[in-house]
Design an enzyme around this catalytic site. Sequence first.
Site, PDB file in Angstrom:
ATOM      1  N   TRP A   1     -23.857 -53.692  89.406  1.00  0.00           N
ATOM      2  CA  TRP A   1     -22.601 -54.453  89.263  1.00  0.00           C
ATOM      3  C   TRP A   1     -21.740 -54.338  90.515  1.00  0.00           C
ATOM      4  O   TRP A   1     -20.796 -55.099  90.701  1.00  0.00           O
ATOM      5  CB  TRP A   1     -21.817 -53.988  88.027  1.00  0.00           C
ATOM      6  CG  TRP A   1     -21.179 -52.616  88.115  1.00  0.00           C
ATOM      7  CD1 TRP A   1     -21.741 -51.495  88.654  1.00  0.00           C
ATOM      8  CD2 TRP A   1     -19.877 -52.227  87.673  1.00  0.00           C
ATOM      9  NE1 TRP A   1     -20.886 -50.428  88.548  1.00  0.00           N
ATOM     10  CE2 TRP A   1     -19.729 -50.846  87.947  1.00  0.00           C
ATOM     11  CE3 TRP A   1     -18.821 -52.888  87.063  1.00  0.00           C
ATOM     12  CZ2 TRP A   1     -18.572 -50.125  87.638  1.00  0.00           C
ATOM     13  CZ3 TRP A   1     -17.672 -52.172  86.744  1.00  0.00           C
ATOM     14  CH2 TRP A   1     -17.560 -50.808  87.034  1.00  0.00           C
ATOM     15  N   ASP A   2     -22.075 -53.376  91.363  1.00  0.00           N
ATOM     16  CA  ASP A   2     -21.350 -53.184  92.626  1.00  0.00           C
ATOM     17  C   ASP A   2     -21.202 -54.518  93.364  1.00  0.00           C
ATOM     18  O   ASP A   2     -20.190 -54.788  94.008  1.00  0.00           O
ATOM     19  CB  ASP A   2     -22.115 -52.220  93.545  1.00  0.00           C
ATOM     20  CG  ASP A   2     -22.406 -50.867  92.911  1.00  0.00           C
ATOM     21  OD1 ASP A   2     -22.619 -50.823  91.692  1.00  0.00           O
ATOM     22  OD2 ASP A   2     -22.442 -49.868  93.629  1.00  0.00           O
TER      23      ASP A   2
ATOM     24  N   GLU B   1     -19.537 -43.111  83.752  1.00  0.00           N
ATOM     25  CA  GLU B   1     -20.897 -42.725  83.351  1.00  0.00           C
ATOM     26  C   GLU B   1     -21.019 -41.250  82.960  1.00  0.00           C
ATOM     27  O   GLU B   1     -22.109 -40.802  82.610  1.00  0.00           O
ATOM     28  CB  GLU B   1     -21.871 -43.051  84.492  1.00  0.00           C
ATOM     29  CG  GLU B   1     -21.983 -44.544  84.744  1.00  0.00           C
ATOM     30  CD  GLU B   1     -22.787 -44.889  85.991  1.00  0.00           C
ATOM     31  OE1 GLU B   1     -22.905 -44.023  86.886  1.00  0.00           O
ATOM     32  OE2 GLU B   1     -23.267 -46.024  86.076  1.00  0.00           O
TER      33      GLU B   1
ATOM     34  N   LYS C   1     -15.528 -40.116  85.340  1.00  0.00           N
ATOM     35  CA  LYS C   1     -16.166 -40.248  86.652  1.00  0.00           C
ATOM     36  C   LYS C   1     -15.409 -41.217  87.562  1.00  0.00           C
ATOM     37  O   LYS C   1     -15.251 -40.959  88.748  1.00  0.00           O
ATOM     38  CB  LYS C   1     -17.598 -40.736  86.439  1.00  0.00           C
ATOM     39  CG  LYS C   1     -18.406 -40.894  87.713  1.00  0.00           C
ATOM     40  CD  LYS C   1     -19.846 -41.241  87.371  1.00  0.00           C
ATOM     41  CE  LYS C   1     -20.698 -41.435  88.603  1.00  0.00           C
ATOM     42  NZ  LYS C   1     -22.099 -41.734  88.255  1.00  0.00           N
ATOM     43  N   GLN C   2     -15.016 -42.358  87.000  1.00  0.00           N
ATOM     44  CA  GLN C   2     -14.480 -43.420  87.859  1.00  0.00           C
ATOM     45  C   GLN C   2     -13.571 -44.322  87.043  1.00  0.00           C
ATOM     46  O   GLN C   2     -13.485 -44.178  85.816  1.00  0.00           O
ATOM     47  CB  GLN C   2     -15.624 -44.232  88.438  1.00  0.00           C
ATOM     48  CG  GLN C   2     -16.455 -44.973  87.417  1.00  0.00           C
ATOM     49  CD  GLN C   2     -17.830 -45.343  87.951  1.00  0.00           C
ATOM     50  OE1 GLN C   2     -18.759 -44.550  87.881  1.00  0.00           O
ATOM     51  NE2 GLN C   2     -17.958 -46.556  88.479  1.00  0.00           N
TER      52      GLN C   2
HETATM   53  O1  IFM Z   1     -22.967 -48.884  90.006  1.00  0.00           O
HETATM   54  C1  IFM Z   1     -22.632 -47.597  90.381  1.00  0.00           C
HETATM   55  C2  IFM Z   1     -22.049 -46.880  89.191  1.00  0.00           C
HETATM   56  O2  IFM Z   1     -20.869 -47.485  88.745  1.00  0.00           O
HETATM   57  C3  IFM Z   1     -21.749 -45.436  89.526  1.00  0.00           C
HETATM   58  N1  IFM Z   1     -22.975 -44.801  89.978  1.00  0.00           N
HETATM   59  C4  IFM Z   1     -23.535 -45.427  91.155  1.00  0.00           C
HETATM   60  C5  IFM Z   1     -23.850 -46.893  90.925  1.00  0.00           C
HETATM   61  C6  IFM Z   1     -24.358 -47.548  92.211  1.00  0.00           C
HETATM   62  O3  IFM Z   1     -23.374 -47.520  93.183  1.00  0.00           O
END
Ligand code: IFM
Length: 722
Positions: free
Chosen positions: A331-332, A472, A584-585
């Site tokens: 999805w990046d 995640e 995580k994010q």
């Molecule tokens: O897509 C990301 C994910 O959101 C976090 N782990 C790494 C992936 C690839 O950059």
Amino acid sequence: MISPVDQRTWLVSESPFNPFKLHHTETIFTVGNGFMGVRGTFEEGYSGDLATTLVHGIFNHAEGDLVPDIVNLPNPLPVQVTVDGELFHMTAGRVLGFRRTLDLKRALLTREVLWRTSQGAIVKLTFERFASLTEEHLLVQRVRVRALLGSPQIEMRSSVDAKVTNLGVQHLTDLHTSIHDSEILVTARTNQSNYGIAVCAAHDLSIASPVQSDAERVFYTFTLPQENEVSLTKISAIYTTRQGDQPSHMAQETARAALKKGYETLFAAHCAAWEQYWHTSDVLIEGDELAQRAIRFTTYHVLIAAPRHDERVSIGAKTLSGLGYKGHVFWDTELFMLPMLTVTQPKLARNLLMYRYHNLQGARNKARANGYEGAMFPWESTDTGEETTPQWSHPQPDGTRIRIWTGDNEQHISTDIAYAVLQYWRWTGDDEFFVRYGAEIVLDTAVFWGSRAEYNAEQDRYELRMQIGPDEYHENVNNSAFTNSMVRWHLQQALVVRNWLLTHHREAGEALLTRLGITEARCAKWSEIAQKMYVPRDPETGVLEQFDGFFNLERLDLTHWQPRVANMDWILGHERTQRTMVIKQADIVMLMALLGDQFGSTEEQQANWDFYYPLVDHGSSLSPSIHAWVAARLGLLEDAYKLFMYAANIDLEDLKGNVRDGIHAAACGGVWQAVAFGFVGLGLDERGELQVKPNLPPHWRSVTLRAYHRGQIRTIRLTAEN
Ligand code: IFM
């Protein structure tokens, strides 16, 4: 005349040479052109270097490996220079001066070295390279040697290194090297996917000296009088069977023709093409040189990775600058890199969206395999569009493997792609794309969600169980607020799209709806799901609960865990982290970024920020830029600026310690969004008109950027007084 500030903010330099940063600098000094990416490995080669040459779309599933890998191609870089019989190497003789510079404006990598041999001769070596933006199959190199002290005997040898692997994994077979005069041709085939590959290097020396060769190299030997300079031009053409049946022939023809044009002509065309890129993609920041240089660096890395002429490939999470994540697409691309391209290079954005369109079949296969309808995009994908997320990690230190659930349950990607399509359409007004391709992506992913949503009769609501949201660290959760909210939004949009098609493009619309099985009954169901989709939320504060049960998890005060580079899940362990509120994010904050004011009132946005910001680990490089964007929108300028600078320097300063694996491309795209959508507050209002709601860092004197809006280029310039 270029001003010193302009000079500094377009250049990324390394001086002196730091052998301990070999892998970091290889990544950040990658050159590319949307077809190929070539890491900044030195021409003479160093022990442990990670010479990597990648082109989009060439993947191979090696025996014994869990998933396909992007393939490291034969390395076109090697040029070795011998001075009075001594091989030039920065660990031999004496390096009297070293400077390596990536000129972002002209996408040119230059290295200058003053070198004294053990016998006392002094030469200046200058190495230049660029991946031509106008002729995308060409990597152009020039190596110049000037005799400063003495008149040494020089030998210049050039080869194409075919003995390459992906960190030990062999993907190539049938390797063959042939030499005709000053031309080297290497051919190979991938051992499972059967792609043919050809690299042809043609050479031209600036002085008359006969070319010699052995089985793998061409070389020139001559005496260089003091104060004289010699220059070797090496032009390598790379082709694969993705371009045609005869890659060797195409590579030879292209390399020969390019050699006839010569370095200067090729470079002039390349620079002109880059000028056009920068004309719309450059962001000008006055009052902050560090920010200015950083955003040019991050923009450069997205631009060199974006395919120009191929709509069947997409950009992997590490671009073509390293082997991290095996070149897979996440999805990046759609939510982090693509927005900058949608607004500043819409043709490139369209190419990337077409990759998803062409791979709808893979998404449909995944939906069927999981018992659903419609199109369920893979979490990770490659050239085939099938799911390529590994199910297991590599063995941990204790030998165990961890189950990777993202390929099964990080399903929000289907909505992320639909979001990107709709965003592209709103900004560009490209109805032709939308009617022919985009609508099908939005609608068939909606069909998937319609079949995926679960009705909870007891509560009279729809739910989504077993999900992974952007965070995640918490896997297989029920009712991810991010996912459920985005699915609700997606289904609402799908209904709008259906009506729009029937109103404005009835014939094409009816054909598409019939083909996808989108009946009145299905639409009624979408409407009901959207109305009754459950999104966990504290009714008193308006704070969303990230997923069912999140509010009951253990809360850690992350301010006590500083200074820290390692991620919290690495410190606490996978299981333990899941029992905490450490995230995580950006997750709820990601939702705030995507939905803007549709997320809720300003008070609700602030309450959610206050709750979630202290919990985030930024364990993913995707996180800081999104936080910067939202913080800027909320007027929290100190935090916004700090987060923005962190995101902007992740690669330049190797802040996460893993740049060796490749550029953090999502962070790069996120940096542009933090400035454009955050500080500048650029967006579209309900009628699709451009709007700007600035919140600039106080020390920025001005920001200027350009945006395509419905085919018209607009310049937005904000000054401190605005
Ligand atoms: O897509 C990301 C994910 O959101 C976090 N782990 C790494 C992936 C690839 O950059």
